[in-house]
Design an enzyme around this catalytic site. Structure first.
Site, mmCIF file in Angstrom:
data_model
loop_
_atom_site.group_PDB
_atom_site.id
_atom_site.type_symbol
_atom_site.label_atom_id
_atom_site.label_comp_id
_atom_site.label_asym_id
_atom_site.label_seq_id
_atom_site.Cartn_x
_atom_site.Cartn_y
_atom_site.Cartn_z
ATOM 1 N N ALA A 70 0.812 -1.222 0.000
ATOM 2 C CA ALA A 70 0.000 0.000 0.000
ATOM 3 C C ALA A 70 0.842 1.267 0.000
ATOM 4 O O ALA A 70 0.344 2.347 -0.306
ATOM 5 C CB ALA A 70 -0.927 0.005 1.213
ATOM 6 N N ARG A 121 10.759 7.133 -0.952
ATOM 7 C CA ARG A 121 12.195 7.211 -1.220
ATOM 8 C C ARG A 121 12.553 6.846 -2.667
ATOM 9 O O ARG A 121 13.653 7.088 -3.119
ATOM 10 C CB ARG A 121 12.952 6.315 -0.224
ATOM 11 C CG ARG A 121 12.945 6.860 1.189
ATOM 12 C CD ARG A 121 13.381 5.821 2.220
ATOM 13 N NE ARG A 121 12.322 4.852 2.536
ATOM 14 C CZ ARG A 121 12.436 3.865 3.412
ATOM 15 N NH1 ARG A 121 13.583 3.692 4.058
ATOM 16 N NH2 ARG A 121 11.437 3.035 3.655
ATOM 17 N N GLY A 174 1.479 2.551 8.464
ATOM 18 C CA GLY A 174 2.543 1.648 8.896
ATOM 19 C C GLY A 174 2.224 0.193 8.595
ATOM 20 O O GLY A 174 1.079 -0.168 8.292
ATOM 21 N N ASP A 232 8.064 -5.142 -1.156
ATOM 22 C CA ASP A 232 9.296 -4.578 -1.723
ATOM 23 C C ASP A 232 10.509 -5.475 -1.481
ATOM 24 O O ASP A 232 11.640 -5.005 -1.435
ATOM 25 C CB ASP A 232 9.538 -3.164 -1.160
ATOM 26 C CG ASP A 232 9.761 -3.143 0.343
ATOM 27 O OD1 ASP A 232 9.558 -4.178 0.999
ATOM 28 O OD2 ASP A 232 10.148 -2.079 0.872
ATOM 29 N N ASN A 252 2.331 1.627 -47.698
ATOM 30 C CA ASN A 252 1.137 1.014 -47.091
ATOM 31 C C ASN A 252 0.170 2.030 -46.516
ATOM 32 O O ASN A 252 -0.923 1.678 -46.104
ATOM 33 C CB ASN A 252 1.543 0.028 -45.993
ATOM 34 C CG ASN A 252 2.314 0.698 -44.876
ATOM 35 O OD1 ASN A 252 3.015 1.684 -45.105
ATOM 36 N ND2 ASN A 252 2.199 0.162 -43.670
HETATM 37 C C1 UD1 Z 1 10.213 -2.918 7.131
HETATM 38 C C2 UD1 Z 1 10.318 -3.458 8.577
HETATM 39 C C3 UD1 Z 1 11.794 -3.645 8.933
HETATM 40 C C4 UD1 Z 1 12.450 -4.568 7.937
HETATM 41 C C5 UD1 Z 1 12.251 -4.072 6.504
HETATM 42 C C6 UD1 Z 1 12.715 -5.137 5.530
HETATM 43 C C7 UD1 Z 1 8.420 -2.545 9.819
HETATM 44 C C8 UD1 Z 1 7.980 -1.532 10.796
HETATM 45 N N1 UD1 Z 1 9.709 -2.528 9.492
HETATM 46 O O1 UD1 Z 1 10.805 -1.631 7.154
HETATM 47 O O2 UD1 Z 1 11.905 -4.189 10.246
HETATM 48 O O3 UD1 Z 1 13.841 -4.679 8.233
HETATM 49 O O4 UD1 Z 1 10.866 -3.810 6.237
HETATM 50 O O5 UD1 Z 1 12.707 -4.689 4.203
HETATM 51 O O6 UD1 Z 1 7.625 -3.330 9.354
HETATM 52 N N2 UD1 Z 1 3.353 -0.800 3.593
HETATM 53 C C9 UD1 Z 1 1.982 -0.824 3.538
HETATM 54 N N3 UD1 Z 1 1.288 0.048 4.305
HETATM 55 C C10 UD1 Z 1 1.890 0.918 5.153
HETATM 56 C C11 UD1 Z 1 3.308 0.919 5.202
HETATM 57 C C12 UD1 Z 1 4.006 0.033 4.413
HETATM 58 O O7 UD1 Z 1 1.380 -1.605 2.796
HETATM 59 O O8 UD1 Z 1 1.181 1.661 5.829
HETATM 60 C C13 UD1 Z 1 4.095 -1.738 2.714
HETATM 61 C C14 UD1 Z 1 4.990 -1.019 1.743
HETATM 62 O O9 UD1 Z 1 4.308 -0.783 0.525
HETATM 63 C C15 UD1 Z 1 6.142 -1.991 1.553
HETATM 64 C C16 UD1 Z 1 6.173 -2.762 2.876
HETATM 65 O O10 UD1 Z 1 4.950 -2.522 3.521
HETATM 66 O O11 UD1 Z 1 5.902 -2.890 0.500
HETATM 67 C C17 UD1 Z 1 7.331 -2.335 3.760
HETATM 68 O O12 UD1 Z 1 7.202 -0.965 4.071
HETATM 69 P P1 UD1 Z 1 8.478 -0.024 4.235
HETATM 70 O O13 UD1 Z 1 8.001 1.334 4.575
HETATM 71 O O14 UD1 Z 1 9.370 -0.168 3.071
HETATM 72 O O15 UD1 Z 1 9.171 -0.669 5.533
HETATM 73 P P2 UD1 Z 1 10.702 -0.553 5.958
HETATM 74 O O16 UD1 Z 1 10.933 0.783 6.556
HETATM 75 O O17 UD1 Z 1 11.568 -0.965 4.845
HETATM 76 CA CA CA Z 2 11.227 -1.464 2.784
#
Ligand code: UD1
Ligand code: CA
Length: 451
Positions: A9, A14, A78, A103, A382
């Site tokens: 979502a 970044r 989150g 991701d 053509n």
């Molecule tokens: C997250 C983890 C971290 C881990 C890392 C690995 C948490 C709090 N942290 O951090 O411990 O080391 O992944 O890559 O989980 N997303 C949603 N809805 C939201 C927020 C995020 O669907 O409200 C999805 C994003 O689209 C993404 C995934 O969750 O695909 C991870 O979110 P991201 O913000 O990248 O988390 P990190 O800070 O990388």
């Molecule tokens: Ca991430």
């Protein structure tokens, strides 16, 4: 049975992109599709995709997937908040739920299978994938007790300098006993540096939780910005090339070649430098591709050679030579033993076996029979400015240099077109067509003379 939930979502701020992060392409597929692909071995009962930012775009990108349900997370508060959105859909479920960050696109199917097996055989409340990284910066750190049971995960931004030294990181890939998780989820708080509901906070309240270190740390690369995406692409390319090298494909100067993992190659294919194979391309044994070629969504039969050329959405039959500098695009089918090259463009055109179009031609919306020889500079006109029209050229025809075939027009079999002709009317079989003005020679003529 296991259900899979993918967190997709977030916008991925970044990445600095309008495209949602999970839709960024990585070697011919989106990151999100790669995440779903990684579940191939565990055969989930259902896929629940949490969407939010550009939800419609994300949904549309998976329109060809079955078994996929979308859960809307209107505000992205989150990863914990994202998983909370699953509560209604999974209410009362006694399944295990595999939660995957959208991701993390390089996971191997075997790794997820192993994670699930570890989880189920130990009857864990949760099992998560971890890795020991030399550079753990940016990832949540995983803290375990002396029995290797997970106590806590602390996000990078919330770590003390001392905690940051822990090199064991959370990959963002988890297996949960849903029944246990669902009781904790409603109680998350957002009191942290990022003011987000962290999924990683649930681990202080769950037990037993086991961490499974992944052997190949490249699998768990999380993509947060384009440098990560570039790194992931390189890792993926190395994997794909190693697979084909071991399967009997020669890659000359492998670093300069790129191959999507949707491409299928056969033993004894030789790929020369600076050649790029994309999409649903299938290449049979004995083909020599490159140097300097781009081949996309095309099928090449045995012993085809392609030299400094671009092919998209086309097929080429056995033994045909393409290039240098040919462009085949949009439904071109070239028969066996043909020669297409030296600045020839073909579009939506069929060329029969044993036919040649060797120099400086455009063939568009045309069908050509067998053993045709297209002379240098022959053009199928053509397009009349409004519509495209067809040209039919029978077997055994020969067109002279610089002839123009004005479509719609049909030449029978064994027609010879005189050089420089502009053919506007159909020509029957076994004929010579000369469609140009006769040469006039004025003997003794000079500029400014009295004549
Ligand atoms: C997250 C983890 C971290 C881990 C890392 C690995 C948490 C709090 N942290 O951090 O411990 O080391 O992944 O890559 O989980 N997303 C949603 N809805 C939201 C927020 C995020 O669907 O409200 C999805 C994003 O689209 C993404 C995934 O969750 O695909 C991870 O979110 P991201 O913000 O990248 O988390 P990190 O800070 O990388
Ligand atoms: Ca991430």
């Amino acid at each position: 049975m296991v259900a899979v939930a993918v967190l997709a979502a977030g916008r991925g701020t970044r990445m600095r992109s309008n495209l949602p992060k999970v839709l960024h392409p990585l070697g011919g597929k989106s990151m999100l599709e790669r995440v779903l692909d990684s579940c191939g071995l565990i055969q989930p009962s259902r896929y629940l995709i949490v969407v939010g930012y550009a939800a419609e775009e994300v949904k549309a990108s998976l329109s060809h997937w079955e078994n996929v349900e979308f859960i809307l997370q209107e505000q992205q508060l989150g990863t914990g908040h994202a998983v909370q959105q699953l509560l209604p859909a999974l209410q009362g479920s006694d399944e295990d739920v595999l939660v995957l960050n959208g991701d993390v696109p390089l996971l191997r199917q075997e790794t997820l299978q192993q994670l699930l097996q570890t989880h189920q055989s130990n009857r864990n409340a949760a099992t998560l994938l971890t890795a020991q990284l030399d550079n753990p910066q940016g990832y949540g750190r995983v803290f375990c007790d002396e029995n290797n049971r997970v106590q806590e995960i602390i996000e990078d931004k919330d770590c003390t300098p001392e905690q940051k030294r822990n090199q064991r990181i959370n990959a963002g890939i988890y297996c949960f006993n849903w029944n246990k998780l669902s009781k904790i989820l409603p109680h998350l708080s957002a009191e942290n540096k990022q003011q987000e509901y962290y999924l990683t906070d649930v681990f202080t309240s769950l037990s037993p939780v086991m961490a499974m270190d992944v052997a190949d740390t490249q699998e768990i690369v999380g993509i947060n910005h384009r440098k990560h995406l570039a790194d992931a692409y390189r890792i993926l390319q190395e994997r794909i090339k190693e697979q084909w090298l071991l399967a009997g494909v020669t890659l000359v100067d492998a670093d300069s070649i790129t191959i999507d993992d949707t491409v299928e190659l056969s033993p004894d294919v030789v790929i020369e430098p600076q050649t790029h194979l994309r999409g649903k391309t299938v290449v049979a044994s004995g083909c020599r591709l490159g140097p300097g070629s781009l081949i996309e969504n095309s099928q090449l039969a045995e012993d085809v050679s392609v030299f400094y050329s671009v092919l998209t959405d086309s097929t080429v039959e056995t033994g045909t030579r393409v290039g240098p500098y040919a462009h085949l695009r949009g439904n071109v089918n070239v028969g066996a033993g043909c020669r297409v090259g030296n600045f020839v463009e073909m579009k939506n055109t069929q060329l029969g076996n044993g036919s040649n179009t060797s120099h400086l031609s455009y063939l568009g919306d045309a069908t050509l029979g067998e053993q045709v020889n297209i002379g240098a500079g022959t053009i199928t006109a053509n397009y009349d400015g409004q519509q495209k029209h067809q040209t039919h050229i029978g077997s055994g025809c020969k067109t002279g240099s610089n002839s123009v075939l004005v479509a719609p027009v049909t030449l029978g079999n064994d027609v010879t077109v005189a050089a420089g002709s502009v053919v506007t009317d159909d020509v029957p079989s076994d004929a010579l067509v000369i469609a140009r003005s006769r040469q006039i020679v004025k003997p003794g003529w000079r500029l400014n003379s009295d004549q």
